[in-house]
Design a protein around this motif. Structure first.
Motif: not given
Length: 867
Positions: A193-210
């Motif tokens: 929601n309201n993505p203008a609040r955040f500086d871009k570009p976005f990224s993802m931290k992905v984890s599978n427990g290992q």
């Protein structure tokens, strides 16, 4: 000029090393040789040595060049996979029918090798200006683990976007593209929601427990949509569907959406409803009816700042009822005096109302209205909706004809802007599985006051927004199914106006969260440790049930030749299944190809402890073959499975078994897809197309019908993938061997239901089904004659059932063509008639039609001469 055409093209090549030193090789592309139109043989060599592969042929034409040069070829696409232990891959070679060699080594091999343990792609990066909402969609493949993913969204500075919502979903299109067997494949949806609040570009931290990865979010081309006057989300979904499924299913989807959801359908429904509602003559006749039991019906309403025009229509629709023993109970929790002033200015002795000192919330206000009620029946009624004038008459009539505990009706929506009746909800008879997935009962609900009191006698404020859902779940706990009545008539109208849930499902998102809590609490008080999963559709829930004791499942697969299809079926099931306690019994039936028997030996070597192959040395009889397989099975649960199926997710067995272990369940069916992603089976409708027809066949995934995403009771399901508890199978005596080819699974399910057990259709147990590959179609006179004989046989076995409405399919819906469309008034069953059945039409069963009056002598003579 030669008509020979040969092609071998590689579109995708991937080499994935795993932590245990094994390696997976996946190739996909186009392979065709007109000298072997049914498909040829692939040979894969790694480091110069031939290796075992699994091949899946895509049944569609691929590529403009191929379509132009060889338009008759429709089986061109392929995906090939090899899993190799302890090998250092230096060279990969692929040939098709001994030629067209493709070689990968050196830099080409390095480019194809993925050592990160993760693959990902962003499909949609969409900003919806109206809602100020950013939607990011894509998929992940964990090549080194089958553990579930977790995603944290990060801004340009690496800071967590804490209010981002992440949902996961199945992506069987990706699973299929990579022919993935052991890895974790997951689609994801991220909402900001309201993505203008955040500086871009976005990224993802992905984890599978290992492991943990940081994945940049790259906007796909042409996917940042900010369009005025156009639903950008629908466009993005359409683009995504086109990418996944191709042009033909995409156009089919557009046609389906246009003709079965939007204005054309609603216009058709509006005309249908106006033609089928009670006539003035019928309403006048109802006013003269005197019932043996004339209970007072107390309608309870919570008013809160109700617009006066809607309040007046709500009240007037009660005053216009043809049944006149009613009481309207209104509790006013408004912040203004408008409702109170109206009620004072329009007094009515049949209207009881009170003004609350403060707004108590929807449940508190409804409870205050219920405190005013003195009727024998209680009805739930919304302050901005309205009733058909025969609503209470039909409800009271049902209570007089049957000793019901509660009764519910069908409903639709009324568009204030257009004056149309739209969006009908034609409901099934009581379906406990469906109720555990969504509040399909909703309006108009009427219950005995004594039953309401037994269920607690109150609506609970902790479920505000889903308080009626919680109530119906509590009613289900104390009411027997036969004491729950359904009236398949549109008697209640939701108003669609600005701010109403009927118009905008996102206007009350908190209500759907409350529904999830109600389901979790229902499961807890019934001793079930269920997991409530998201379906990405508000108000529809996916309950994943445990499998206590992890019982043994016996999978029974009849097979004649088609060894490649069998290999795909077995590999996907055995290698991908997250549920491990199962055995597979392949029943060999008169195969003739040498490669089939060589394939059996490979299967035995590959799965020595999992698969046994037994022989049925008699003519094909599907029922007898499966009964024979059961005799060799050790499992407490039996899964009947076709050899031309392919599991899409690894949790197929767990989904089926989680339902099969529930008390009272006698069989569980899966949702099956054709090759192009359209639906092949989502339950069976008794009486459709004569004897029985598949629900939603040929329709596209993603439609509006909630049965696509919800568990539901059905009268039958196909044995192409059907799980049955062994004790139920033995109780009813197994498959009927008099039904050798057609309808044996329908007969089995009808006998299961007759014995008092439920059939559940599970849309989360999903497979591809390449229907009739092994046996072929009913496409010649001999097969047609056999088919018609089995139709007659089914009529002898189930005459009453074939004359009666399927309880889980509304009688207002089509029985001859596309399922879940409006039934035409002149629809005729092509088989249940005297022209086809002859004398049996009048003599079989207990629900026998009256014979027509005998013709006079001249007519009989003329008829005989004509013959």
């Amino acid at each position: 000029m030669s008509n020979e055409f040969y092609s071998l093209m590689i579109n995708q090549f991937l080499v994935t090393p795993h932590p245990d030193q094994s390696v997976s090789i996946v190739m996909s592309g186009i392979a065709v040789d007109t000298e072997t139109p049914e498909g040829g043989d692939f040979e894969l060599k790694v480091n110069g040595q031939p290796v075992h592969t699994r091949v899946r042929r895509d049944r569609r034409n691929q590529g403009a060049r191929l379509a132009k040069q060889a338009p008759e070829i429709t089986h061109a696409g392929f995906t090939l996979r090899a899993d190799l232990p302890n090998v250092n891959v230096k060279k990969v070679e692929l040939t098709y029918n001994g030629r067209g060699k493709k070689v990968f080594e050196g830099q080409a091999l390095e480019k194809a090798t993925n050592t990160t343990g993760l693959m990902s792609m962003i499909d949609v990066y969409l900003y919806q200006k109206k809602k100020d909402l950013l939607i990011i969609q894509g998929w992940l493949i964990g090549t080194n683990s089958s553990e579930p993913f977790e995603i944290t969204l990060l801004d340009a500075h690496g800071n967590e976007v804490k209010d981002a919502k992440v949902r996961f979903s199945a992506r069987f299109d990706v699973s299929r593209s990579f022919f993935t067997l052991t890895e974790r494949v997951s689609g994801f949806h991220i909402y900001v929601n309201n993505p203008a609040r955040f500086d871009k570009p976005f990224s993802m931290k992905v984890s599978n427990g290992q492991q943990e990865w940081i994945v940049p979010i790259v906007q796909p081309k042409l996917s940042w949509l900010n369009l005025k006057g156009i639903n950008a989300q629908r466009i993005s979904h359409g683009v995504e569907y086109l990418r996944i499924h191709g042009l033909k299913p995409f156009l089919s989807r557009l046609h389906f959406k246009a003709t079965h959801k939007d204005s054309p359908f609603n216009d058709e429904y509006n005309r249908w409803f106006l033609a089928h509602r009670a006539t003035p003559e019928q309403l006048e006749a109802q006013r003269r009816v005197k019932f043996d039991w004339n209970p007072k019906v107390s309608l309870i309403v919570a008013a809160y700042n109700t617009p006066l025009d809607l309040l007046e229509k709500m009240i007037d629709s009660v005053r216009e009822q043809t049944y006149d023993n009613w009481q309207l109970c209104i509790a006013d929790g408004s912040s203004t005096n408008d409702v109170e002033d109206y009620l004072k200015a329009h007094p009515d002795p049949k209207i009881s109302w009170c003004r609350l000192e403060k707004n108590l919330g929807i449940s508190g206000n409804m409870n205050a209205a219920a405190d005013l009620a003195d009727g024998e029946l209680i009805s739930l009624y919304d302050h901005d909706d309205f009733l058909e004038p025969d609503c209470l008459f039909e409800v009271v009539k049902a209570f007089n004809e049957h000793d019901y505990d509660f009764v519910y009706t069908d409903e639709d929506k009324f568009e204030d802007a257009t004056g149309r009746y739209v969006g009908p909800n034609f409901k099934p008879d009581f379906s406990p599985a469906l109720l555990r997935s969504t509040n399909y009962i909703c309006h108009f609900l009427t219950m005995k006051k004594s039953v309401y009191d037994a269920a607690g006698g109150t609506l609970k404020s902790e479920y505000d927004g889903a308080q009626d859902f919680d109530l119906v779940l509590r009613l289900m706990d104390i009411c027997k199914p036969e004491k729950i009545g359904h009236l398949p008539r549109i008697l209640y109208h939701w108003r669609m106006h600005a701010g109403s849930t009927a118009l905008d499902s996102e206007s009350k998102l908190w209500a759907y969260t409350a529904g999830e809590r109600a389901l979790k609490d229902w499961a807890t008080r019934n001793g079930m440790d269920v997991e409530v999963l998201d379906t990405d559709v508000h108000g529809q829930y996916h309950l994943k049930y445990p499998t206590p004791g992890n019982p043994l499942v016996s999978v029974i697969i009849p097979n004649k030749d088609h060894i490649n299809d069998l290999n795909v079926c077995l590999d996907n099931l055995i290698r991908r299944s997250t549920y491990k306690n199962f055995e597979v019994i392949v029943v060999e039936n008169n195969s003739t190809e040498q490669k089939t028997f060589e394939g059996y030996e490979d299967i035995k070597r590959t799965y020595p402890d999992k698969v046994q192959i037994i022989e049925w040395q008699h003519p094909f009889n599907y029922s007898a073959i499966n009964n024979f397989g059961v005799k060799h099975a050790k499992g407490e649960y039996l899964l009947f499975l076709n050899n031309d199926t392919e599991a899409i997710n690894g949790d197929l067995l767990q989904e089926l078994l989680g339902q099969a272990v529930l008390p009272g369940v006698g069989a569980v069916g899966a949702k099956l897809y054709y090759e192009d992603g359209t639906i092949q089976h989502n339950g069976v409708i008794i009486g459709h197309s004569g004897v029985a027809g598949h629900a939603m066949i040929g329709q596209v995934e993603g439609g509006e019908n909630y049965r696509l995403r919800t568990m539901t009771n059905v009268s039958a399901a196909t044995a192409a993938c059907l799980m049955v508890p062994r004790h139920v199978f033995e109780e009813i005596g197994g498959f009927n061997e008099d039904l050798a080819v057609a309808y044996n699974d329908i007969d089995l399910c009808l006998r299961i239901r007759k014995a008092g057990h439920q059939i559940i259709q599970n849309p989360f147990a999903i497979m591809f089904h390449y229907e009739s590959q092994t046996r072929g179609y009913e496409d010649d006179e001999k097969k047609k004659a056999r088919f018609e004989n089995e139709v007659r046989r089914m009529y002898h076995l189930w005459p009453d059932e074939l004359r009666s409405e399927d309880p889980y399919y509304n009688p207002n819906l089509d029985l001859t063509s596309i399922t879940y469309q409006l039934r035409k008034d002149d629809e005729v069953n092509p088989y249940i008639n005297p022209d086809f059945l002859g004398e049996d039409y009048y003599t079989c069963g207990t629900l026998r039609p009256e014979r027509p009056e005998p013709k006079n002598e001249d007519e009989t003579k003329a008829s005989s001469e004509k013959k």
